[in-house]
Design a protein around this motif. Structure first.
Motif, mmCIF file in Angstrom:
data_model
loop_
_atom_site.group_PDB
_atom_site.id
_atom_site.type_symbol
_atom_site.label_atom_id
_atom_site.label_comp_id
_atom_site.label_asym_id
_atom_site.label_seq_id
_atom_site.Cartn_x
_atom_site.Cartn_y
_atom_site.Cartn_z
ATOM 1 N N TRP A 411 0.831 -1.206 0.000
ATOM 2 C CA TRP A 411 0.000 0.000 0.000
ATOM 3 C C TRP A 411 0.865 1.255 0.000
ATOM 4 O O TRP A 411 0.595 2.211 -0.707
ATOM 5 N N ARG A 412 1.904 1.247 0.801
ATOM 6 C CA ARG A 412 2.774 2.422 0.905
ATOM 7 C C ARG A 412 3.432 2.721 -0.447
ATOM 8 O O ARG A 412 3.491 3.866 -0.900
ATOM 9 N N LYS A 413 3.910 1.662 -1.105
ATOM 10 C CA LYS A 413 4.544 1.868 -2.414
ATOM 11 C C LYS A 413 3.546 2.385 -3.443
ATOM 12 O O LYS A 413 3.837 3.287 -4.226
ATOM 13 N N ALA A 414 2.356 1.773 -3.438
ATOM 14 C CA ALA A 414 1.348 2.200 -4.408
ATOM 15 C C ALA A 414 0.930 3.649 -4.181
ATOM 16 O O ALA A 414 0.735 4.420 -5.127
ATOM 17 N N ILE A 415 0.790 4.027 -2.901
ATOM 18 C CA ILE A 415 0.405 5.413 -2.599
ATOM 19 C C ILE A 415 1.484 6.373 -3.069
ATOM 20 O O ILE A 415 1.207 7.408 -3.685
ATOM 21 N N HIS A 416 2.764 6.028 -2.784
ATOM 22 C CA HIS A 416 3.860 6.901 -3.205
ATOM 23 C C HIS A 416 3.912 7.019 -4.727
ATOM 24 O O HIS A 416 4.138 8.118 -5.273
ATOM 25 N N GLN A 417 3.698 5.901 -5.411
ATOM 26 C CA GLN A 417 3.718 5.946 -6.875
ATOM 27 C C GLN A 417 2.578 6.799 -7.424
ATOM 28 O O GLN A 417 2.752 7.547 -8.380
ATOM 29 N N GLN A 418 1.402 6.679 -6.813
ATOM 30 C CA GLN A 418 0.261 7.469 -7.273
ATOM 31 C C GLN A 418 0.503 8.962 -7.046
ATOM 32 O O GLN A 418 0.177 9.795 -7.895
#
Length: 859
Positions: A411-418
């Motif tokens: 989730w953290r990676k996806a949020i940062h990428q978004q």
């Protein structure tokens, strides 16, 4: 000859530097005013940024610049073998956030107000470096960092009223900005006299500070001398202004003022010497202010930092209750403290509001990612999107089940990428809007000939032709299209198209090409000797147009690059006043590099460069030619102007040197350039003749020199749209090429007659006139030699064409003989067929065969 011996080798460079500076100061003493001016400085110089070096002290020996250059050479050689030449502006690794150290680790204090002459000045870091430059990481910790030889290292070194700016004409941004209070030393090279540098203080990520020397190279020693003198005057003026502002408000008993003086004394000292100074200061404090160190520091530097931190807290407490005393007045500082606190609270609320707005925008992307991840997790656990069985097959157990920590990390990676994607989208949108706005800004002028949709389609068809640069279009079609109008959004591309067609029609070059074939990007890496003249004219070129109005904005920097590159391409012309307007018109319709190629085309292929040469002989000939055209076409106007001794040089010289761009509306100038690319330099004569002729009744109404010249210079350029369009239509119908050639020969004949006739000049005046005439004749001989070379090239080309045509003629004659032989054979065959038909009892052939036979005989 007297010789001297010193006890130390280090004293020799210092003595040499002192003697040289004393000599330069005495030489300039007469030119330097006795009292420094109080106006703000704003001088610009072009320099080559060589690199930067970490130094041990804020003051440096005279040979520092030479030592830095030697270090640059050693690092460049070793670095190229391993990892390439080190990048500049990269002594420190950039970290996220800022350190709130007690000794300058945080944001750089703004000692003097930033210069407001740079509206495009971007946010620099705490060391006054642009983000692009401070992000570059160092290859090593040597502290010596030369710039890359493969990059454009030229900078515009601007000395402002309180700061120094380095502006990159390549990136169109401020690369570095330093306040005068941060610069502690300026020096010039001894062996490398065309180099100079300065030492300034910069903060480092560990919380302390260091001293860095920036080194630059100029075109010659004289330019370095001028920069050093300007820096000296700028520092003196800034110090006088600062003292005049603070003298009436200075309070020597301020606690913080005492702390500031203490910091000035210990700055740059060795930690052990700084410790002694701090101990002396502590001894002078009152008994109640003496404090003891609870923990023993590991080094003198750490101990000094601890003492300074404690003193700072002590003096800040004192400052809250301190009463200022100056000029017999008493003022409590509490009011200032309260107002400062209130302003800080307001600023804090603004920052909070901005942070909330940024967080809200980021959370929008986060919720999108969360919904996406929820759907993806359901599918990964075996359920479809609608809750049914998955049709993607079985998923292995180890890939279907994940721990809570792993899911949180995903989730953290996806949020940062978004978040990054959203930011990138916003930046791309800003760039697109910026490019569109810049294009609209450039083309901000009124069109005099509206281009209809059908004409625009004709231009687009020609521009989109495959292999356009090698396809010759019909001349009549191009002339008709230009006469009907040129679409403003395609004007730059159409000018390139017209230049291609001109070169295709001129199968033999009509003028000698330049000897220098250096690419545009490589020319920009060099220094020009014409920098002063170019920099002065930047602010005078289209000063009211929004693209060129900002001082050292994108428009002025592009114009500087273009004029500088041409001055290096054509050293004979270099730079001439008026050329900036021609280059500016090109820049408004195309990019820098295309504008450079079109300027080169106009100057060399169209022959405009002759009028910009230092002797200005061609310009004098052009003035005579215009006068003769007025005599032939508008005799009454010519007589009226001659009556008041008004020659074309009084009003028409700017028309020729700027192609009408300096006085006339841009819409009209753009149409003149359309015709210039189509017909050549004689268009300027046609436009001038048409303008004067159409305003003849109004000019004849004026009866003195001042009013006539004033009318031609100011009133005539403000003609209406209908008159502008009428002038352009007249230009397309005029043909004066033969007359111009005849008038040029006539001018030379008259000059020879004046030279051979009786003269009342003295001997010295006669010698000066003969020398001037001799120089003119030499230039004419060079021009004639150039014309002869072009003529020889044309003759060789024509001889080659004749040889090819002779060979072609021989081939055609051979083909004719072959065809005649075939015809004879066919006739024999026809005769044989007739005999055969006669023998078979067939007396008359069919009509078609008879016609065929007759056709064969006729051929």
């Amino acid at each position: 000859m007297t010789s001297f011996k010193f006890t130390s080798v280090l004293q020799v460079p210092e003595i040499i530097s002192t003697i040289r500076q004393a000599g330069k100061s005495s030489a300039r003493q007469e030119d330097t005013p006795s009292s420094l001016p109080t106006t703000a400085f704003s001088k610009k110089f072009e320099v080559l940024f060589c690199g930067r070096v970490v130094v041990a002290h804020k003051k440096a020996p005279p040979a520092l610049i030479d030592e830095c250059i030697e270090k640059f050479g050693r690092v460049s050689v070793t670095g190229s073998l391993a990892a390439g030449i080190r990048r500049a502006f990269s002594l420190n690794q950039v970290v996220n956030g800022t350190n709130e150290g007690a000794d300058g680790g945080g944001k750089r204090p703004l000692f003097l107000k930033r210069d407001q002459t740079f509206p495009f000045l971007q946010a620099l870091d705490e060391n006054g470096l642009s983000p692009a430059l401070q992000r570059r990481a160092a290859d090593g910790a040597t502290g010596v960092q030369p710039t890359s030889l493969q990059e454009n290292r030229t900078m515009l070194f601007m000395i402002g009223c309180s700061q120094i700016f380095l502006v990159s004409p390549d990136t169109k941004k401020v690369a570095i900005e330093k306040s005068f209070r941060e610069i502690s030393f300026c020096s010039q090279g001894i062996r490398h006299v065309d180099h100079f540098g300065f030492i300034c203080r910069e903060s480092v990520e560990c919380g302390g500070c260091q001293f860095v020397c920036y080194v630059f190279q100029c075109a010659n020693e004289a330019l370095v001398d001028e920069i050093m003198l300007t820096l000296k005057q700028a520092f003196s003026v800034a110090a006088l202004q600062q003292n005049s502002r603070t003298q009436s408000q200075q309070c020597d008993s301020c606690p913080l003022q005492q702390l500031h003086k203490l910091c000035d004394r210990i700055e740059g000292l060795h930690p052990s010497k700084a410790k002694l100074e701090l101990q002396k200061h502590l001894a002078d404090l009152d008994n109640q202010d003496v404090f003891e160190q609870k923990a023993r520091p590991k080094s003198d530097q750490e101990g000094n930092e601890l003492i300074v931190s404690c003193l700072r807290q002590l003096y800040e407490e004192r400052q809250k209750t301190h009463t200022h005393t100056h000029n017999g007045q008493t003022k409590k500082v509490a009011v200032n403290v309260e107002s400062s606190v209130s302003s800080s609270r307001v600023r804090l609320e603004e920052l909070k509001t901005r942070a909330k707005r940024s967080l809200t925008e980021s959370l929008e992307g986060i919720w999108k990612v969360q919904s996406t991840l929820e759907v993806g997790s359901r599918m990964a656990l075996g359920g479809g999107v609608g809750g049914g069985d998955s049709t993607l097959g079985a998923v292995p157990e180890e890939r279907r089940k994940k721990s809570g920590a792993e899911l949180r990390e995903l989730w953290r990676k996806a949020i940062h990428q978004q978040i990054l994607l959203l930011r990138m989208e916003r930046e791309n949108q800003k760039l697109q809007e910026s490019d569109l706005q810049c294009r609209r800004l450039k083309l901000d002028y009124e069109e005099i000939t509206p281009c209809l949709k059908d004409v625009t389609l004709v231009w687009e068809r020609m521009l989109n032709t495959t292999g356009r640069s090698k396809v010759r279009f019909e001349t009549e079609e191009i002339h008709t299209a230009v006469g009907q109008g040129v679409p403003r959004q395609h004007r730059g591309e159409i000018w390139k198209f017209l230049s291609e067609q001109y070169l295709l029609r001129q199968e033999v070059p009509s003028n000698k090409p330049p000897n220098n074939d250096t690419p545009y990007k490589e020319l920009l890496k060099q220094l020009t000797s014409q920098q002063h003249a170019i920099l002065i004219d930047l602010g005078r070129t289209f000063p009211t147009h929004p693209y060129f109005s900002a001082q050292l904005g994108a428009g002025q920097l592009s114009l500087y690059n273009l004029l500088k590159a041409y001055s290096l391409l054509d050293p004979e012309v270099g730079y001439c006043q008026g050329l900036s307007f021609v280059a500016g018109v090109l820049l408004l319709h195309m990019c820098e590099e295309d504008a450079f190629h079109m300027l080169r085309f106009l100057m060399y292929d169209m022959g405009l460069r002759k009028q910009y040469r230092p002797d200005m002989i061609i310009l004098q000939i052009q003035m005579y030619q215009l006068s003769r055209l007025l005599h032939d076409y508008h005799r009454e106007l010519y007589t009226h102007l001659e009556q008041y001794e008004i020659g074309p040089s009084l009003y028409a010289a700017p028309w020729f040197l700027t192609a009408f761009a300096s006085h006339f509306p841009l819409g009209f100038v753009a149409r003149v350039f359309d015709m210039l690319f189509l017909q050549g330099s004689e268009v300027i004569f046609k436009v001038a003749l048409s303008l004067l002729g159409s305003h003849k009744p109004l000019i004849l109404q004026h009866d003195n020199l001042e009013s006539i010249v004033e009318f031609i210079k100011t009133t005539l350029p403000n003609l209406g749209l209908v008159q502008m369009e009428k002038t352009i239509n007249q230009v397309s119908e005029m043909d004066i090429s033969k007359q111009l050639q005849a008038y040029e020969v006539e001018y030379h004949v008259l000059q020879d007659e004046l030279l051979d006739g009786p003269s009342t000049l003295s001997q010295s005046q006669r010698v000066a006139q003969l020398e001037k005439t001799n120089g003119s004749l030499r230039q004419q001989n060079l021009d004639l030699l150039e014309d002869v070379q072009v003529a020889h090239a044309k003759i060789r080309w024509l001889e080659t064409r004749v040889d090819s045509m002779v060979n072609r003629e021989a081939e055609l004659q051979s083909e004719v003989k072959t065809l005649q032989q075939e015809r004879t054979e066919l006739q024999q065959t026809v005769s044989n067929l007739r005999d055969l038909l006669s023998s078979l009892g067939i007396n008359s052939p069919c009509p078609d065969q008879e016609n065929l036979t007759n056709t064969s005989y006729n051929q």
